[in-house]
Design a protein around this motif. Structure first.
Motif, PDB file in Angstrom:
ATOM      1  N   ASN A   1       0.864  -1.196   0.000  1.00  0.00           N
ATOM      2  CA  ASN A   1       0.000   0.000   0.000  1.00  0.00           C
ATOM      3  C   ASN A   1       0.890   1.233   0.000  1.00  0.00           C
ATOM      4  N   ALA A   2       0.972   1.893  -1.158  1.00  0.00           N
ATOM      5  CA  ALA A   2       1.842   3.053  -1.267  1.00  0.00           C
ATOM      6  C   ALA A   2       1.359   4.148  -0.346  1.00  0.00           C
ATOM      7  N   GLY A   3       2.310   4.945   0.121  1.00  0.00           N
ATOM      8  CA  GLY A   3       1.967   6.076   0.959  1.00  0.00           C
ATOM      9  C   GLY A   3       1.491   7.247   0.125  1.00  0.00           C
ATOM     10  N   VAL A   4       1.482   8.414   0.743  1.00  0.00           N
ATOM     11  CA  VAL A   4       1.110   9.636   0.042  1.00  0.00           C
ATOM     12  C   VAL A   4       2.241   9.995  -0.928  1.00  0.00           C
ATOM     13  N   MET A   5       1.905  10.171  -2.201  1.00  0.00           N
ATOM     14  CA  MET A   5       2.918  10.434  -3.227  1.00  0.00           C
ATOM     15  C   MET A   5       2.835  11.880  -3.673  1.00  0.00           C
ATOM     16  N   GLN A   6       3.981  12.561  -3.612  1.00  0.00           N
ATOM     17  CA  GLN A   6       4.044  13.938  -4.073  1.00  0.00           C
ATOM     18  C   GLN A   6       5.080  14.041  -5.175  1.00  0.00           C
ATOM     19  N   ASN A   7       4.767  14.848  -6.176  1.00  0.00           N
ATOM     20  CA  ASN A   7       5.776  15.142  -7.194  1.00  0.00           C
ATOM     21  C   ASN A   7       5.550  16.526  -7.763  1.00  0.00           C
ATOM     22  N   PRO A   8       6.638  17.164  -8.218  1.00  0.00           N
ATOM     23  CA  PRO A   8       7.997  16.640  -8.144  1.00  0.00           C
ATOM     24  C   PRO A   8       8.581  16.758  -6.743  1.00  0.00           C
ATOM     25  N   ARG A   9       9.725  16.164  -6.506  1.00  0.00           N
ATOM     26  CA  ARG A   9      10.408  16.298  -5.208  1.00  0.00           C
ATOM     27  C   ARG A   9      11.013  17.686  -5.073  1.00  0.00           C
ATOM     28  N   HIS A  10      11.556  18.156  -6.180  1.00  0.00           N
ATOM     29  CA  HIS A  10      12.159  19.496  -6.200  1.00  0.00           C
ATOM     30  C   HIS A  10      11.626  20.233  -7.426  1.00  0.00           C
ATOM     31  N   LEU A  11      11.331  21.502  -7.237  1.00  0.00           N
ATOM     32  CA  LEU A  11      10.802  22.315  -8.336  1.00  0.00           C
ATOM     33  C   LEU A  11      11.478  23.680  -8.278  1.00  0.00           C
ATOM     34  N   VAL A  12      12.070  24.058  -9.373  1.00  0.00           N
ATOM     35  CA  VAL A  12      12.730  25.366  -9.452  1.00  0.00           C
ATOM     36  C   VAL A  12      11.961  26.229 -10.433  1.00  0.00           C
ATOM     37  N   ARG A  13      11.616  27.412 -10.002  1.00  0.00           N
ATOM     38  CA  ARG A  13      10.891  28.360 -10.853  1.00  0.00           C
ATOM     39  C   ARG A  13      11.545  29.737 -10.746  1.00  0.00           C
ATOM     40  N   ARG A  15      10.973  33.893 -10.783  1.00  0.00           N
ATOM     41  CA  ARG A  15       9.920  34.810 -10.358  1.00  0.00           C
ATOM     42  C   ARG A  15       8.955  35.075 -11.509  1.00  0.00           C
ATOM     43  N   GLY A  16       7.651  35.031 -11.206  1.00  0.00           N
ATOM     44  CA  GLY A  16       6.630  35.291 -12.218  1.00  0.00           C
ATOM     45  C   GLY A  16       6.086  34.051 -12.903  1.00  0.00           C
ATOM     46  N   GLN A  17       6.797  32.916 -12.752  1.00  0.00           N
ATOM     47  CA  GLN A  17       6.304  31.684 -13.375  1.00  0.00           C
ATOM     48  C   GLN A  17       5.236  31.032 -12.500  1.00  0.00           C
ATOM     49  N   GLU A  18       4.659  29.962 -13.020  1.00  0.00           N
ATOM     50  CA  GLU A  18       3.651  29.216 -12.274  1.00  0.00           C
ATOM     51  C   GLU A  18       4.265  27.933 -11.725  1.00  0.00           C
ATOM     52  N   ALA A  19       3.825  27.537 -10.549  1.00  0.00           N
ATOM     53  CA  ALA A  19       4.265  26.268  -9.969  1.00  0.00           C
ATOM     54  C   ALA A  19       3.043  25.381  -9.749  1.00  0.00           C
ATOM     55  N   ARG A  20       3.169  24.122 -10.168  1.00  0.00           N
ATOM     56  CA  ARG A  20       2.097  23.139  -9.949  1.00  0.00           C
ATOM     57  C   ARG A  20       2.668  21.971  -9.160  1.00  0.00           C
ATOM     58  N   LEU A  21       2.060  21.710  -8.003  1.00  0.00           N
ATOM     59  CA  LEU A  21       2.515  20.644  -7.129  1.00  0.00           C
ATOM     60  C   LEU A  21       1.405  19.588  -7.063  1.00  0.00           C
ATOM     61  N   ARG A  22       1.809  18.318  -7.177  1.00  0.00           N
ATOM     62  CA  ARG A  22       0.828  17.243  -7.257  1.00  0.00           C
ATOM     63  C   ARG A  22       0.897  16.344  -6.027  1.00  0.00           C
ATOM     64  N   CYS A  23      -0.259  15.824  -5.666  1.00  0.00           N
ATOM     65  CA  CYS A  23      -0.337  14.935  -4.506  1.00  0.00           C
ATOM     66  C   CYS A  23      -1.354  13.838  -4.766  1.00  0.00           C
ATOM     67  N   SER A  24      -0.915  12.595  -4.653  1.00  0.00           N
ATOM     68  CA  SER A  24      -1.828  11.453  -4.726  1.00  0.00           C
ATOM     69  C   SER A  24      -1.965  10.878  -3.327  1.00  0.00           C
ATOM     70  N   ARG A  78      -1.612  25.008  -6.871  1.00  0.00           N
ATOM     71  CA  ARG A  78      -1.126  25.858  -7.956  1.00  0.00           C
ATOM     72  C   ARG A  78      -0.747  27.223  -7.385  1.00  0.00           C
ATOM     73  N   ILE A  79       0.448  27.669  -7.737  1.00  0.00           N
ATOM     74  CA  ILE A  79       0.906  28.988  -7.300  1.00  0.00           C
ATOM     75  C   ILE A  79       1.229  29.784  -8.558  1.00  0.00           C
ATOM     76  N   GLN A  80       0.492  30.845  -8.760  1.00  0.00           N
ATOM     77  CA  GLN A  80       0.727  31.679  -9.949  1.00  0.00           C
ATOM     78  C   GLN A  80       1.694  32.803  -9.609  1.00  0.00           C
ATOM     79  N   GLN A  81       2.444  33.224 -10.622  1.00  0.00           N
ATOM     80  CA  GLN A  81       3.355  34.375 -10.487  1.00  0.00           C
ATOM     81  C   GLN A  81       4.188  34.269  -9.212  1.00  0.00           C
ATOM     82  N   VAL A  82       4.952  33.212  -9.108  1.00  0.00           N
ATOM     83  CA  VAL A  82       5.688  32.945  -7.869  1.00  0.00           C
ATOM     84  C   VAL A  82       6.656  34.079  -7.552  1.00  0.00           C
ATOM     85  N   VAL A  83       6.854  34.258  -6.238  1.00  0.00           N
ATOM     86  CA  VAL A  83       7.821  35.230  -5.717  1.00  0.00           C
ATOM     87  C   VAL A  83       8.789  34.466  -4.815  1.00  0.00           C
TER      88      VAL A  83
END
Lengths: 114, 112
Positions: A1-13, A15-24, A78-83
């Motif tokens: 039974n897999a645990g809580v899965m998040q991806n990506p592990r590391h995300l580099v953005r 300033r001003g870009q969007e970040a999308r973080l996923r969780c199963s 979802r984080i828009q226009q990251v700072v």
């Protein structure tokens, strides 16, 4: 039974870009929670979702941040226009849904904003 | 508002007992939790105690709750180097599912 899965592990953005973080969530869990951990701090609650519903978003910043948990697929933060101040570890947790049930956490996504 | 306080560092020798302390402010807390975070990893639930209990023991772990003083402690018997990690105390807020209030964490260092 897999645990809580998040991806990506590391995300580099940049300033001003969007970040999308996923969780199963864990299998059989219908409740998802997002937390943010700033450096040298404890975790801070952001939002609590059930399938297709936001139940409690009292910890979400009013602008640029949104979360969803669709009928099919993972939950998305979802984080828009990251700072630079958005740089943090973002943790997802899930529970089967019983009131005050213990939460099971994923390994987190480390967001770095350049 | 709600607040959870912990000392930031604790250093012990291998084989000794470790005691990590926590104070909280919300008297309506239903559950209190101890989580362990190893470097680069997520939080692992170690144990939790219902607010109407005074003590809970689980192998090497003993949790003591003083509800009058709003004080929670975690004792780790026969501490091992593998116990080195950050330990977070957290409380659940009455009426708010999944909204746990975390302390800043206590970094436990175990010296051989």
């Amino acid at each position: 039974n897999a645990g809580v899965m998040q991806n990506p592990r590391h995300l580099v953005r940049r300033r001003g870009q969007e970040a999308r973080l996923r969780c199963s969530p864990m299998k059989g869990h219908s409740h998802v929670y997002w937390y943010r951990q700033l450096p040298e701090e404890g975790l801070k609650f952001m939002v609590y979702l059930q399938k297709e519903n936001i139940i409690d978003e009292s910890g979400m910043p009013k602008e640029r941040f949104s979360a969803e948990f669709p009928k099919e697929g993972p939950s998305i933060l979802r984080i828009q226009q990251v700072v630079r101040g958005d740089s943090a570890a973002y943790f997802c947790a899930s529970s089967p849904g019983t009131v005050y049930e213990k939460l099971f956490f994923g390994s987190g996504t480390q967001l770095s904003v350049l | 508002g709600e607040d959870v306080e912990q000392s930031l560092f604790l250093s012990v020798r291998e084989g000794d007992s470790s005691v990590i302390n926590c104070t909280y402010t919300d008297s309506s807390s239903t559950y209190l939790y101890w989580y362990k975070q190893e470097p680069g990893a997520g939080l692992q639930l170690l144990t939790y105690i219902f607010s109407n209990m005074d003590m809970k023991q689980d192998q090497r772990l003993t949790v003591l709750l003083n509800k009058k003083d709003k004080h929670l402690s975690l004792r780790i018997a026969d501490t091992q180097t593998g116990d080195s990690a950050i330990y977070f105390c957290a409380e659940s807020i009455g009426g708010s599912q999944g909204n746990l209030i975390f302390g800043k964490g206590t970094k436990l260092s175990v010296k051989p």
